[in-house]
Design a protein around this motif. Structure first.
Motif, mmCIF file in Angstrom:
data_model
loop_
_atom_site.group_PDB
_atom_site.id
_atom_site.type_symbol
_atom_site.label_atom_id
_atom_site.label_comp_id
_atom_site.label_asym_id
_atom_site.label_seq_id
_atom_site.Cartn_x
_atom_site.Cartn_y
_atom_site.Cartn_z
ATOM 1 N N GLN A 659 36.496 41.627 21.656
ATOM 2 C CA GLN A 659 36.147 42.020 22.967
ATOM 3 C C GLN A 659 37.362 41.760 24.324
ATOM 4 N N ALA A 662 42.141 43.640 24.201
ATOM 5 C CA ALA A 662 41.777 45.166 24.102
ATOM 6 C C ALA A 662 43.082 45.588 25.180
ATOM 7 N N TYR A 707 32.212 46.184 19.680
ATOM 8 C CA TYR A 707 33.511 46.023 20.284
ATOM 9 C C TYR A 707 34.662 46.680 19.456
ATOM 10 N N SER A 711 35.891 48.904 22.687
ATOM 11 C CA SER A 711 37.405 48.341 23.074
ATOM 12 C C SER A 711 38.579 49.235 22.853
#
Length: 1007
Positions: A659, A662, A707, A711
């Motif tokens: 998360q 990124a 994610y 992401s």
């Protein structure tokens, strides 16, 4: 032949309604009573009921006895709550609904009975609420034959009876009770005509009421009970708004209200009356003369406040605090405009804040906030200076209140929790002080305390031989902790550039006494001022060492984890050089901490990794995450049920890295994080195989997948087909809703991006739908509401992204029919998802020029959450332009299923849909009327005419259908929705809420 006496049958029905447990008997009794109200004999029967058993001194409209009776014998021996309320309802309901049958002669007779009943009513043997007298009198008096009859009318007759007996104290008590009940009943009614008539009967007669109350007050002598009744009556009229406070300023009742504060017996009601008078005069433009009479009477109260404060009389201090706070909040403009003249109010409130009772102190906080907001306005800068001394003292007071008691053992655990929560509320008042005084002046207060503590500690060795043990003792930790807590509380108002006091405070944190409470508070100060540290990086090594040492103490570990997270987040670029030190620390500390603290530390490390160069990124991720992945592989290979919690926790750590780490990398370049995910893929497959059916582990896995998609978006496309395949397989095997949840995230990210991605998403949705329809063949909708919700959110996500492709798909018809079955659900979230699908499918098929903007509703808000990017607003997406063939396909479905669709929606509106969804369902039916006007009107007519007679009268049907069909014919689409919403609101209020209240059972979910 004489008509039989209805009273026994009424009592029998009331007893069944309120005391039996048989729903059928309740319903039968309720129906009989409703019919009884409508008979042509209602006047005579009403009068008979009203005066029944007059010889024994009972009047069922004047007594409300608690507790309720247990048998019909109790009903005959006294007037119970059920009979009282029921009798009053019968009389009032018949009065209100029988206007055409109330003849002048019978009006005069009933009016005389009411006046006589009032004058002969015996004193209640138990506390009673006399509103039922008013409920019977006013509906009769409001009628044209009564209220408009001049001096011979209802008001005149009743007033004559009252004035004739005004010297009788018993009569006075009855009248004050009834007048009190009258104002209370009027203020809660919702009928427009009733309000208009009650205004005529109440507001226009307030002058007579004041005269009457003054007569009773002056004639009561030392009868404190009568005084209390009069004050209670006055309070009721003030709250209802039927008495204008302006004329009250010249009425002796004002002075009597303040004088009553000196009486123990009248103090509570006098406080209520004075507070209400002050509140009603807050419009200083209109009530300045009244304020001129009120404010001088506040000055003596300060002396009384001090006296009772010194006597530690908490109840009296609370009452005076209410008065001063009400005055401060109501007259705040005057306080600011005339600071010298009205300073007494502010000082009175300050004295209340300084009182030791922490249940009284928070009553003043809102005033300090409002005053601070007013003083910081540029035009009030000179006034602010005049109140700085008050706020300066307020800081000292709050610092004292923040202090823990010397002996914490005297508090139970609940009391300690309440005090901790209350300290944060007091911290908000410290922020108000910072607004007025400036942060530097406020910071100086705790700084002085800490300096004094350190000075005492430094002087202790040198003075050890010259002072006693008590005098040389280390300063109490409570004083130090309170000062440190105040620093944290004021943090929001301290600018990051502050460089006078904060550096000195940071320097002394490590020199404070070594106590867990002090250490905990100091660590949270570092956490709160992490933004300040970013501009003062010289403190980073010291703070890192201070935080890491705190992990060795169980009482401080949680604060250390939080502080490390905030420090790494706000100073991430400055901590890159410390990454090598963080690695061994991370490996050791995460083995000892509770999982919540482990996640805080993991997030801290992830923030630092997120800002390192892309060249070093993959290496850093592997350094911190491969030990976690190895442990997950071991757990997956073992597949023990005992390890599911550990597996979910480790996956949550991986999720945090995915998360937060990124970086923005061009699509043409390889993404190191995607390479890392590819390395993790065998572990994910193993966990899916071993724990894919376990809710906890599967939810954590789905968060990881989310994610991966959110992401890394375009960089993740090579792995997307594998993920889609695994999700369909996992959902087929487990039927868990979390797999549909993450599938929705995939569709929102990739559907509509390009033709290939959209087609892949359609195939993905069709694969999940095949599994879903197979599940629906074996399970009821009510058994899997969470699965229904996530499935329709998935469908809505794809419909919004690629409406044409969805409508052309064979999937449309199956989803449409499944949604119709879902309209019988009562879970709001699931129902909202189904309704959102229909609202969107109708919306994109309507002519775009004929539809009005959609207001903010739960459905429109849920659509907003589907949008991408931070600019999403709570409104429906723009309608795409569909081909005629696609519009025809949607219309054909509604023509096939429209009657059942409308029937389910209307039934839900009437019975079981949550109130929050009524406006949305009305909007759906409005859109359906736009799309298919004739058919929509026909379906509604068929549905409404099919409702049982006992649920909807012929007049209600005719009126509603006439309005509804006319609005459709005139293409007044907004009016269509308004008519439907108003009808449903009225029907529910009249037939469901009142029915449930009378019978004592909840409103049924379905007809």
């Amino acid at each position: 032949m004489a008509n039989p006496d209805p009273a026994p049958r009424v009592l029998e029905a009331l007893n069944a309604l309120y005391n039996t447990t048989d729903p059928a008997a309740k319903d039968q009794a309720n129906h009989w009573l409703e019919e009884f109200q409508k008979t042509v004999r209602r006047e005579r029967e009403r009068e008979s009921t009203l005066v029944k058993d007059a010889r024994s001194g009972r009047n069922i409209l004047c007594w409300k006895l608690t507790p309720p009776p247990r048998s019909v014998d109790d009903v005959r021996s006294a007037a119970p709550i059920g009979t009282t309320a029921g009798g009053a309802a019968i009389v009032c309901g018949a009065n209100v609904s029988s206007e055409d049958h109330l003849r002048p002669r019978r009006t005069r007779f009933l009016r005389a009975r009411l006046a006589t009943g009032l004058s002969t009513r015996p004193a209640a043997p138990v506390p009673c609420r006399p509103a039922y007298d008013y409920d019977a009198v006013v509906p009769v008096a409001r009628r044209p034959g009564v209220a408009d009859a001049g001096m011979e009318g209802g008001r005149a007759a009743i007033y004559k009876a009252i004035w004739r007996e005004r010297g009788d104290r018993t009569m006075s008590a009855r009248v004050s009770d009834c007048v009190t009940g009258g104002s209370e009943s009027q203020s809660s009614d919702t009928d427009i005509e009733y309000k208009e008539r009650a205004t005529e009967l109440l507001s226009e007669n307030s002058e007579e009421v004041l005269k009457l109350l003054l007569v009773y007050m002056q004639g009561a002598g030392t009868n404190s009970d009568m005084h209390a009744r009069v004050f209670q009556c006055l309070l009721s009229w003030l709250k209802s708004g039927d008495i204008d406070v302006g004329p009250l300023a010249t009425n002796p009742l004002l002075g009597m209200s303040f004088d009553a504060l000196q009486s123990d017996a009248l103090f509570d009601v006098a406080v209520d009356v004075v507070c209400e008078i002050i509140h009603e005069t807050k419009d200083i433009t209109d009530y300045m003369p009244a304020i001129g009479q009120i404010y001088p009477r506040l000055h003596p109260l300060r002396e009384a406040l001090r006296r009772y404060r010194d006597e530690d009389d908490g109840d009296r201090v609370r009452g005076y605090c209410r008065i001063f706070v009400e005055a401060g909040e109501s007259y705040l403009p005057l306080v600011v405009q005339h600071p010298d003249a009205f300073r007494g109010i502010v000082e009175g409130i300050a004295e209340c804040t300084a009182f030791h009772d922490l249940e009284i102190v928070p009553m003043t906080f809102n005033f300090w906030y409002q005053l601070a907001i007013a003083l910081v306005e540029p035009r009030h800068q000179e006034v602010k200076i005049r109140f700085e001394d008050v706020y300066d003292q307020l800081v000292d007071v709050i610092l004292g209140h923040l202090r823990y008691p010397d002996d914490l053992s005297i508090w139970a655990a609940e009391e300690r929790d309440e005090f901790r929560n209350f300290r944060h509320i007091m911290g908000d008042t410290l922020k108000d002080c910072c607004v007025v005084l400036g942060p530097r002046r406020c910071l100086a207060k705790p700084y002085e305390i800490l300096t004094r503590v350190l000075g005492t500690a430094a002087a202790k060795p040198a003075l050890a031989t010259a002072v006693t043990a008590t005098e040389s003792a280390t300063p109490a930790w409570q004083d130090v902790e309170a000062a440190i807590f105040s620093l944290r509380a004021m943090g929001a108002e301290v600018p990051d550039k502050e460089s006078e006091i904060m550096p000195q405070i940071m320097d002394m944190l490590g020199k404070l006494p070594d106590h867990p409470k002090i250490r905990y508070a100091a660590t949270l100060v570092i956490s709160r001022y992490s933004g300040w540290t970013r501009l003062h990086p010289q403190f980073i090594p010291y703070q890192l060492n201070f935080i890491s040492t705190g992990f060795e103490n169980e009482e401080v570990a949680a604060a250390s984890a939080l502080a490390l997270k905030h420090l790494c987040k706000d100073c991430s670029e400055l901590l890159i050089d410390f990454l090598d030190q963080l690695h061994p620390f991370f490996g050791n500390v995460t083995k000892k901490l509770p999982m919540q603290d482990v996640l805080e530390v993991t997030e801290a490390v992830a923030h630092v990794i997120a800002v390192i160069s892309t060249v070093e990124l993959l290496k850093a991720l592997q350094l911190f995450c491969l030990p976690i992945a190895q442990r997950l592989h071991e757990i997956g290979s073992d597949a023990s049920e005992k390890l599911t919690k550990e597996a979910a926790d480790l996956l949550d750590q991986i999720t945090l890295f995915l998360q937060i780490v990124a970086p923005d990398i061009p699509p043409s370049q390889p993404h190191p994080c995607v390479t890392f995910v590819r390395d993790l893929w065998p572990v994910f497959d193993l966990l899916l195989a071993s724990f894919g059916a376990h809710p906890i582990v599967s939810e954590s896995l789905c968060k990881c997948f989310k994610y991966c998609v959110v992401s890394y978006r375009a960089h993740f496309l090579p792995l997307l087909p594998q993920l889609m395949e695994r999700l369909v397989t996992a959902f087929d095997r487990t039927q868990l809703s979390c797999y549909l949840w993450v599938s929705t995230k995939i569709v929102r990210e990739y559907a509509g991006e390009d033709a290939t991605s959209t087609t892949n998403c359609l195939n993905f949705v069709e694969g999940l739908s095949t599994v879903m329809f197979r599940v629906l063949n074996t399970k009821k909708f009510t058994e899997i509401p969470d699965v229904i919700e996530e499935y329709f959110r998935l469908i809505v996500a794809f419909l919004d992204a690629a409406p044409t492709l969805f409508i052309q798909s064979p999937l449309l018809g199956h989803v449409f029919q499944a949604g119709i079955e879902g309209l019988s659900l009562e879970q709001q979230d699931s129902l909202t998802a189904v309704l959102t699908f229909y609202r969107n499918i109708i919306g994109i098929s309507c002519p775009p020029t004929s539809s009005s903007p959609v207001p903010h509703t739960p459905l429109s808000s849920s659509n907003a959450s589907f949008a991408k990017g931070p600019s999403a607003t709570p409104s429906l997406p723009a309608r795409p332009v569909l081909s005629t063939a696609n519009v025809t396909a949607v219309q054909t479905l509604f023509r096939q299923h429209g009657l059942r669709f409308v029937g389910l929606l209307f039934n839900g509106l009437i019975y079981h849909f949550p109130r929050d969804l009524v406006a949305d369902v009305a909007a759906i039916l409005k859109l359906l009327a736009e799309m298919l006007p004739p058919e929509s009107a026909q379906w509604m007519v068929a549905v409404v005419e099919g409702f049982p007679e006992q649920h909807m009268t012929a007049a209600e049907r005719t009126s509603f259908l006439a309005d509804y069909t006319t609005a459709i014919q005139d293409q007044q689409w907004k009016r269509v929705r308004r008519i439907l919403s108003d009808f449903v609101a009225t029907y529910r209020r009249k037939n469901l809420a009142s029915r449930s209240r009378r019978i004592g059972t909840p409103v049924v979910g379905n007809a």
